[in-house]
Structures are given as structure tokens and as C-alpha cells.
Design a protein around this motif. Sequence first.
Motif, PDB file in Angstrom:
ATOM      1  N   ALA A 441     -21.818  34.432  -1.147  1.00 20.96           N
ATOM      2  CA  ALA A 441     -20.982  33.017  -0.890  1.00 20.96           C
ATOM      3  C   ALA A 441     -21.431  32.224   0.362  1.00 20.96           C
ATOM      4  O   ALA A 441     -21.643  31.072   0.139  1.00 20.96           O
ATOM      5  CB  ALA A 441     -19.784  33.120  -1.181  1.00 20.96           C
ATOM      6  N   VAL A 442     -21.732  32.968   1.368  1.00 23.32           N
ATOM      7  CA  VAL A 442     -21.911  32.230   2.568  1.00 23.32           C
ATOM      8  C   VAL A 442     -23.206  31.752   2.585  1.00 23.32           C
ATOM      9  O   VAL A 442     -23.599  30.668   3.156  1.00 23.32           O
ATOM     10  CB  VAL A 442     -22.043  33.228   3.862  1.00 23.32           C
ATOM     11  N   GLU A 443     -24.355  32.608   1.899  1.00 24.48           N
ATOM     12  CA  GLU A 443     -25.510  31.952   1.849  1.00 24.48           C
ATOM     13  C   GLU A 443     -25.789  30.790   1.110  1.00 24.48           C
ATOM     14  O   GLU A 443     -26.383  29.663   1.286  1.00 24.48           O
ATOM     15  CB  GLU A 443     -26.486  33.104   1.500  1.00 24.48           C
ATOM     16  N   ARG A 444     -25.003  30.930   0.065  1.00 21.77           N
ATOM     17  CA  ARG A 444     -25.213  29.640  -0.934  1.00 21.77           C
ATOM     18  C   ARG A 444     -24.640  28.419  -0.386  1.00 21.77           C
ATOM     19  O   ARG A 444     -25.013  27.389  -0.350  1.00 21.77           O
ATOM     20  CB  ARG A 444     -24.530  30.065  -2.342  1.00 21.77           C
ATOM     21  N   LEU A 445     -23.592  28.620   0.243  1.00 23.59           N
ATOM     22  CA  LEU A 445     -22.686  27.512   0.835  1.00 23.59           C
ATOM     23  C   LEU A 445     -23.402  26.894   2.140  1.00 23.59           C
ATOM     24  O   LEU A 445     -23.049  25.896   2.624  1.00 23.59           O
ATOM     25  CB  LEU A 445     -21.216  27.845   1.404  1.00 23.59           C
ATOM     26  N   GLY A 446     -24.275  27.731   2.586  1.00 24.20           N
ATOM     27  CA  GLY A 446     -25.217  27.319   3.663  1.00 24.20           C
ATOM     28  C   GLY A 446     -26.157  26.172   3.289  1.00 24.20           C
ATOM     29  O   GLY A 446     -26.841  25.630   4.369  1.00 24.20           O
ATOM     30  N   ARG A 447     -26.294  25.978   2.257  1.00 24.69           N
ATOM     31  CA  ARG A 447     -27.251  24.599   1.475  1.00 24.69           C
ATOM     32  C   ARG A 447     -26.415  23.838   0.855  1.00 24.69           C
ATOM     33  O   ARG A 447     -27.022  22.930   0.039  1.00 24.69           O
ATOM     34  CB  ARG A 447     -28.255  25.529   0.473  1.00 24.69           C
TER      35      ARG A 447
END
Length: 507
Positions: A441-447
Motif C-alpha cells: 500500500a505504501v509503495e503504491r501510494l508513493g506514486r
Amino acid sequence: MVAPDHEVAIIGAGLGGIGAGIALERAGIADYVVLERAADIGGTWRDNTYPGIAVDIPAQAYQFSFELNPDWSRVFATGDEVKAYIDRCADRYDVRRHVRLGSEVLERKWDEDAHLWRLKTPNGELTARFVISAVGAFVNPKEPEIAGVEQFEGPVLRSADWDYSVSLDGKRVAIVGTGASAVQIIPEIAPLVKRLDVYQRTPIWTFPKLDYPTSNAIKALFARFPPVQERVRRAVTGVIEAGLVGGVVHYEQAAWFPRTAAWLARNIWYRQVRDPDVRRRLVPDYDVGCKRPSVSNSYLRTFNRDNVELISESIERVSATGIRTTDGREREIDVLVLATGFRIATDPENYRRNPVHGRDGFDLATFYADHRARSYESVSMPGLPNNFMIFGPYGWTGGTWHVLVETASHHIVRVIKEALQREATAVEVREEAAERWTEFAVERLGRSLWSLGSCATANSYYFDHHGDTPFLRPTSSKQAWRAAKTFPLDDYEFRTLEAAAEQALAA
């Protein structure tokens, strides 16, 4: 083995709690209780009765897939209609008889020796094997961080607790806040008052509200052919999801969408404000989507009224008779209206007020204060056995609350049914499973828009005190529903009291 008072305790009797109760009923789990702190069910739609209260997404999307309402009066239903819908769901699915009103869960503690939760309420302790937290996305009203509010001698109205015994006719009124609630309140009260001072900290993006009455012919069509209404529900939900979720998560590919929306609003919609200076101050300087936008056909036009003033200077303090701003000016008022928002679900203060103590000294308030929020599929957290959340970190699914409730409830029921089948008395998500899902979730929201867009000035509740954005699930609702049906049950550890006792003896 100590038998709990109930197999499941649900905390909260709003849409989330009622939806969770319906899910248990449909799964054949009848031994549950719904603990509600107020004197009635309904949650947000019980508490918020302020002038102009209505849904800010089309009502066709604001309903459960299994309980379609053909009788919504208009595209954007009023608050009393939504409250009536909740009441009808509670009665139709036999959930109301499980509800205990006036039963705020003041504290909950996990009892590792008995594998159950001990819930402290005003009526004494209650125990449950499993707990479902359905306290909502916005748990408690946020008190304004303004000096002197308690010194004001006139009536103080709050958006979440409106007092209709206080007349605004001919009064000098100040409203603090320009969020979603204020956007609805301001146009309603402006024609009644002598003067309305609107104190704005952060402007809000406001868009046209395509709101029309629902004709009797459409109501009859939906009542006679529910599959037609279901198709409409899916279509409207899809449009909302594309705008509210897709435009944020897929910002790298769709940055044109919020930018186009902002251009259209700035150059067309906001032009209805005649005064150039007022218009300039009402237009946000952050990207559309950084802060929750709103819809209204009358909010912006209200600032054309002679008796309405937009005040952008910061409030220095509230006195006994008025409000003083940092430019040194004090405006006298008769009534103060506070529309200053709520504490979101990951705010530690919620759990300092109502503590949650899990396994091995885990304290939820301390965790949220000191650590970045995490979850497994937004539903469970390590350290809290037999505890599930309707809305947990990275939980907002599909753009509508009902999709979220149905998805989370399906996940929860799968785990509880598996525990009952295995005769397990404790079930807890594995550390590695929660870390894996949170990292995704964090990685995807980082974009996302929130990471790559211009959000610094948005003052948005989407961002927590760690600077993270644990509000939204960065997937489609279809993917979330598929995950709720197929996640590996081995991502949870199932234990029995007998095995725990044997391990203790061996140690």
C-alpha cells in the motif's frame, strides 16, 4: 475454558456496525452484540442534522448492494432519508435486537489467559471472543485549536451536534471552517442571519452538484426491476471510484484529470463569485484531490451576498462577544458555529480516550503515536488477536462507504468462520503478512497524487501526523472484493487455549 458473554461484539451502530451485523446474520453467526454509545443507531447520520445535511455522492451509490432503495427522493439524498435507510436495514435484517444503546466501550483489554476481550462499558464489563470495531472513519469531533472558545458567552453550535432551539434569525453569526459540512451549512443559514462571517483556513475545491428530484416513473421502474437499479448503482459507483480513487492512485498516468478539473473550476465554476479578491481567496492553490472536494450549486454564490464576509486572516482568539483575527480586527457576533472536522481513525487521541490494550502490552494509542500505521487488508493488525476493523489503515475502498463495509465484513466473516471451524479461540494476523500488505500500500501510494502532486498547502486529513496517507486503499473495489474472498487464511495464526496451556507448561 471461560465462555464469553458473546461470540462477537461490534463497536458502533452506524452503517459499518449495522452492515457488520447483517454480515454475521447472513453467515449464521447469531451470538453477537452491537455496542452503541449514543441513544440511537445511525452514527454519522444520527449525529449530523445540521441545515442542508445531505450525501455528497449520488444516493444510488450510497446503499448496500443487497438492500437497494428505489425511493431516494433525489440524486443526492437528504440526511433524514439516509437515517431512515439505516433504520430500515437494522429492522429488516433483525440487527436492532442485538443493539445495546448507551453502551460506550470505554476500554477494551485482551485477556490472553482466557482468549477473549474484556470490554468496559458504563453498564459494567462485557466479554466477547471476537471484536469488530465499526467506529467509522471520523471517530470523534475535533475541538478547534483556537484560544478562548470556552470564553464565548453566546450559543456555540457544532456541525456534529446542531441545536435547533437556537434561532439564527437576524443574528450575527460566525462559522469557523470551510470543509464539507460548512459547504452545506453556509448557503442554508446565510439568508436567515443579519451577518455571516466565514472564517476560512484552507479553501476547498467545490464542483457543480448535478442534483435532481427522482421521478415517480424512475422509482416505479427500480421497484419493479431491481436488476436495473443494480446496474445503475454499479455504474454510478464506478464513476465515483474513477474520480475519487483512480485520479489519486493513478496520478502518474492520469495527472491530466485533476489538472483539467482545477482549470475548469478556476476558469468557469468559480467565476460565479463576482468579487475578484474573494474569488481569489476561495480558489485553492493545491491540486484537486489533495483534500476532500465537495459539490454545491449554492456555496460559491453565497459569497455574493451583502451580509456574507469571507475572512482569511488567522483567528487570534475568541472573546466573550466576538472573534479577534491576527490583523488586529475584532468582529462582534451573537452565535458561533464550529465546523472544524473530526479525528480520523488513526488519530492516537481516539484511543487515549477509549484505550485498546492487546497482547503482550500492545497499546493502540501508543502504536499510532509512535509508529507508522499498518494493517492487513485494512482489517486486522498484529498485536490485536480476535480484533477486526471495518475501516482500518489503508481502508477506503471504491469511493463509497457501503462498498467498504461489504468488503471488510466479508473478510472478517471468513476469518471468524474459519476459527469456529477449527475450534480456535484466538486468531491473529501474522507479522509478515501485515508488513507485506502495508509495504504494498505504501509503495503504491508513493506514486499517487498525494506523493507527487502539489498538496503541501492542503491541510488535509488524508495525511496523518507521520506524513503518511493511510486513508485510501490503493486498489480498485473489484480487486479489494476479490482479495476479501481469496486472501490466504494461512496469513492468520489460529490458536487454541489448550495448545497455549501446553506450551506454557512446556516452557
